[in-house]
Design a protein around this motif. Sequence first.
Motif, PDB file in Angstrom:
ATOM      1  N   THR A  40     -17.058   5.814  -2.881  1.00 44.03           N
ATOM      2  CA  THR A  40     -15.820   5.031  -3.027  1.00 44.03           C
ATOM      3  C   THR A  40     -15.059   4.823  -1.722  1.00 44.03           C
ATOM      4  O   THR A  40     -14.184   3.958  -1.652  1.00 44.03           O
ATOM      5  CB  THR A  40     -14.849   5.748  -3.997  1.00 44.03           C
ATOM      6  OG1 THR A  40     -14.531   7.031  -3.421  1.00 44.03           O
ATOM      7  CG2 THR A  40     -15.462   5.926  -5.375  1.00 44.03           C
ATOM      8  N   ILE A  72     -12.948   6.923  -0.769  1.00 45.01           N
ATOM      9  CA  ILE A  72     -11.646   7.568  -1.026  1.00 45.01           C
ATOM     10  C   ILE A  72     -11.650   8.963  -0.392  1.00 45.01           C
ATOM     11  O   ILE A  72     -12.642   9.707  -0.495  1.00 45.01           O
ATOM     12  CB  ILE A  72     -11.390   7.648  -2.558  1.00 45.01           C
ATOM     13  CG1 ILE A  72     -11.130   6.242  -3.109  1.00 45.01           C
ATOM     14  CG2 ILE A  72     -10.231   8.596  -2.880  1.00 45.01           C
ATOM     15  CD1 ILE A  72     -11.052   6.147  -4.621  1.00 45.01           C
ATOM     16  N   SER A 129      -8.440   7.365  -9.647  1.00 42.29           N
ATOM     17  CA  SER A 129      -8.506   7.178  -8.188  1.00 42.29           C
ATOM     18  C   SER A 129      -9.056   5.794  -7.842  1.00 42.29           C
ATOM     19  O   SER A 129      -8.498   5.069  -7.007  1.00 42.29           O
ATOM     20  CB  SER A 129      -9.415   8.241  -7.548  1.00 42.29           C
ATOM     21  OG  SER A 129      -8.894   9.530  -7.755  1.00 42.29           O
ATOM     22  N   ARG A 130     -10.159   5.430  -8.489  1.00 44.29           N
ATOM     23  CA  ARG A 130     -10.775   4.121  -8.223  1.00 44.29           C
ATOM     24  C   ARG A 130      -9.815   2.988  -8.564  1.00 44.29           C
ATOM     25  O   ARG A 130      -9.687   2.014  -7.812  1.00 44.29           O
ATOM     26  CB  ARG A 130     -12.006   3.922  -9.113  1.00 44.29           C
ATOM     27  CG  ARG A 130     -13.231   4.700  -8.730  1.00 44.29           C
ATOM     28  CD  ARG A 130     -14.279   4.460  -9.822  1.00 44.29           C
ATOM     29  NE  ARG A 130     -15.201   5.570  -9.930  1.00 44.29           N
ATOM     30  CZ  ARG A 130     -16.337   5.663  -9.275  1.00 44.29           C
ATOM     31  NH1 ARG A 130     -16.696   4.704  -8.481  1.00 44.29           N
ATOM     32  NH2 ARG A 130     -17.108   6.712  -9.417  1.00 44.29           N
ATOM     33  N   HIS A 161      -3.624   0.842  -3.400  1.00 36.59           N
ATOM     34  CA  HIS A 161      -3.035   2.084  -2.897  1.00 36.59           C
ATOM     35  C   HIS A 161      -4.006   2.821  -1.964  1.00 36.59           C
ATOM     36  O   HIS A 161      -5.220   2.636  -2.034  1.00 36.59           O
ATOM     37  CB  HIS A 161      -2.655   2.994  -4.065  1.00 36.59           C
ATOM     38  CG  HIS A 161      -1.606   2.385  -4.948  1.00 36.59           C
ATOM     39  ND1 HIS A 161      -0.302   2.201  -4.534  1.00 36.59           N
ATOM     40  CD2 HIS A 161      -1.672   1.869  -6.200  1.00 36.59           C
ATOM     41  CE1 HIS A 161       0.389   1.614  -5.508  1.00 36.59           C
ATOM     42  NE2 HIS A 161      -0.430   1.402  -6.527  1.00 36.59           N
ATOM     43  N   ARG A 162      -3.405   3.669  -1.141  1.00 36.56           N
ATOM     44  CA  ARG A 162      -4.199   4.533  -0.257  1.00 36.56           C
ATOM     45  C   ARG A 162      -4.323   5.865  -0.988  1.00 36.56           C
ATOM     46  O   ARG A 162      -3.359   6.630  -1.076  1.00 36.56           O
ATOM     47  CB  ARG A 162      -3.445   4.703   1.055  1.00 36.56           C
ATOM     48  CG  ARG A 162      -4.213   5.439   2.107  1.00 36.56           C
ATOM     49  CD  ARG A 162      -3.413   5.457   3.400  1.00 36.56           C
ATOM     50  NE  ARG A 162      -4.094   6.247   4.385  1.00 36.56           N
ATOM     51  CZ  ARG A 162      -4.399   5.823   5.602  1.00 36.56           C
ATOM     52  NH1 ARG A 162      -4.059   4.618   5.971  1.00 36.56           N
ATOM     53  NH2 ARG A 162      -5.015   6.626   6.445  1.00 36.56           N
ATOM     54  N   VAL A 163      -5.501   6.132  -1.519  1.00 36.55           N
ATOM     55  CA  VAL A 163      -5.655   7.246  -2.465  1.00 36.55           C
ATOM     56  C   VAL A 163      -6.271   8.478  -1.810  1.00 36.55           C
ATOM     57  O   VAL A 163      -7.203   8.381  -1.009  1.00 36.55           O
ATOM     58  CB  VAL A 163      -6.551   6.810  -3.656  1.00 36.55           C
ATOM     59  CG1 VAL A 163      -6.746   7.964  -4.649  1.00 36.55           C
ATOM     60  CG2 VAL A 163      -5.954   5.593  -4.361  1.00 36.55           C
ATOM     61  N   GLU A 175       0.842  -1.202   0.000  1.00 36.40           N
ATOM     62  CA  GLU A 175       0.000   0.000   0.000  1.00 36.40           C
ATOM     63  C   GLU A 175       0.878   1.253   0.000  1.00 36.40           C
ATOM     64  O   GLU A 175       1.766   1.400   0.841  1.00 36.40           O
ATOM     65  CB  GLU A 175      -0.898   0.011   1.235  1.00 36.40           C
ATOM     66  CG  GLU A 175      -1.862   1.195   1.207  1.00 36.40           C
ATOM     67  CD  GLU A 175      -2.660   1.349   2.498  1.00 36.40           C
ATOM     68  OE1 GLU A 175      -3.870   1.070   2.473  1.00 36.40           O
ATOM     69  OE2 GLU A 175      -2.068   1.760   3.517  1.00 36.40           O
ATOM     70  N   LYS A 196      -6.977   2.670  -6.124  1.00 32.74           N
ATOM     71  CA  LYS A 196      -7.482   2.066  -4.874  1.00 32.74           C
ATOM     72  C   LYS A 196      -7.629   0.547  -5.059  1.00 32.74           C
ATOM     73  O   LYS A 196      -7.204  -0.235  -4.205  1.00 32.74           O
ATOM     74  CB  LYS A 196      -8.820   2.690  -4.475  1.00 32.74           C
ATOM     75  CG  LYS A 196      -9.303   2.145  -3.152  1.00 32.74           C
ATOM     76  CD  LYS A 196     -10.647   2.650  -2.724  1.00 32.74           C
ATOM     77  CE  LYS A 196     -11.014   1.950  -1.417  1.00 32.74           C
ATOM     78  NZ  LYS A 196     -12.419   2.048  -1.084  1.00 32.74           N
ATOM     79  N   ALA A 197      -8.210   0.156  -6.181  1.00 30.81           N
ATOM     80  CA  ALA A 197      -8.406  -1.276  -6.453  1.00 30.81           C
ATOM     81  C   ALA A 197      -7.060  -2.005  -6.538  1.00 30.81           C
ATOM     82  O   ALA A 197      -6.981  -3.200  -6.240  1.00 30.81           O
ATOM     83  CB  ALA A 197      -9.193  -1.459  -7.750  1.00 30.81           C
ATOM     84  N   HIS A 220      -2.100  10.615   6.187  1.00 30.77           N
ATOM     85  CA  HIS A 220      -1.970   9.336   5.478  1.00 30.77           C
ATOM     86  C   HIS A 220      -0.534   8.835   5.337  1.00 30.77           C
ATOM     87  O   HIS A 220      -0.316   7.655   5.113  1.00 30.77           O
ATOM     88  CB  HIS A 220      -2.571   9.464   4.066  1.00 30.77           C
ATOM     89  CG  HIS A 220      -3.985   9.979   4.055  1.00 30.77           C
ATOM     90  ND1 HIS A 220      -5.071   9.177   4.305  1.00 30.77           N
ATOM     91  CD2 HIS A 220      -4.480  11.224   3.837  1.00 30.77           C
ATOM     92  CE1 HIS A 220      -6.180   9.903   4.229  1.00 30.77           C
ATOM     93  NE2 HIS A 220      -5.844  11.155   3.953  1.00 30.77           N
TER      94      HIS A 220
END
Length: 240
Positions: free
Chosen positions: A47, A49, A19-20, A27-29, A2, A23-24, A73
């Motif tokens: 999401t 996010i 972004s989606r 990653h921490r978006v 991550e 994340k999938a 983060h």
Amino acid sequence: MERVALVTGGTRGIGAAISRALKAAGHRVVASYAGNDAAARAFAEETGIAVLRFDAGDYGACEVAVAEIAKEHGPIAVLVNNAGITRDTTLARMTREMWDVVIATNLTSCFNLCKLTFEGMRAAKFGRVINISSINGQAGQYGQVNYSAAKAGMIGFTKALAQEGARHGITVNAVAPGYIDTEMVRAVPAEALQKVIAKIPVGRLGQAEEIARAVVFLAAEEAGFVTGATLTINGGQYMT
Ligand code: NDP
């Protein structure tokens, strides 16, 4: 693994798809935006996010935002410079304000955020910078001297910074989308849009997810040998 990824303009259009997809990919978006709170809120709720409002073209605002992301983060490892706007008209009609705001949002934003995150990436010996350019920066476009200059500038910026990052585990690449089915393109008058589609060999607009897929590829640890590149994704409309 991550990693913290910042996607500017990550709440709508191509940025939202990026972004989606990041994340999938694990990653921490954090997705940033400029002013459309309603769209950002809906995106965040849907999401999960994190979203953050700041002007990517304003250095001081970027400074505050990068510090806030680091605190909340962790340090940014993947930076996607996607925020972009158009202010189209011929040079004869273009005002200095239309020039300045397009250069600031599309190009100066890359400087701002790279400047503020590069040292952290160097210290971590890992970084991924992905700049979203455009076919119109490669081919030029009537009525877009500001936008074409900014998007071409992003490609030069990418090649120069890639050389600075190469020995430090940081890759810097550009993605140059063709015409993608987003609000930006839907704002083009229907008749003009049909003429554009007629020039795309695959016979359709691109989908935001098709750009996101390339960004996920470039952001991966395994893409460490790809740097200074411009990935052209335009349905064959302009072959570089
Ligand atoms: P959209 O207009 O759909 O979304 C733009 C996003 O950028 C929004 O989240 C917006 O925030 C944000 N944004 C705008 N100005 C700023 C700013 N000053 N600071 C921070 N965020 C900002 O754009 P697209 O998805 O169509 O385009 C995304 C990128 O792809 C752009 O760089 C564009 O130039 C490029 N591109 C697009 C193509 C296309 O066919 N759509 C083709 C080639 C390149 P808010 O929601 O608050 O307004």
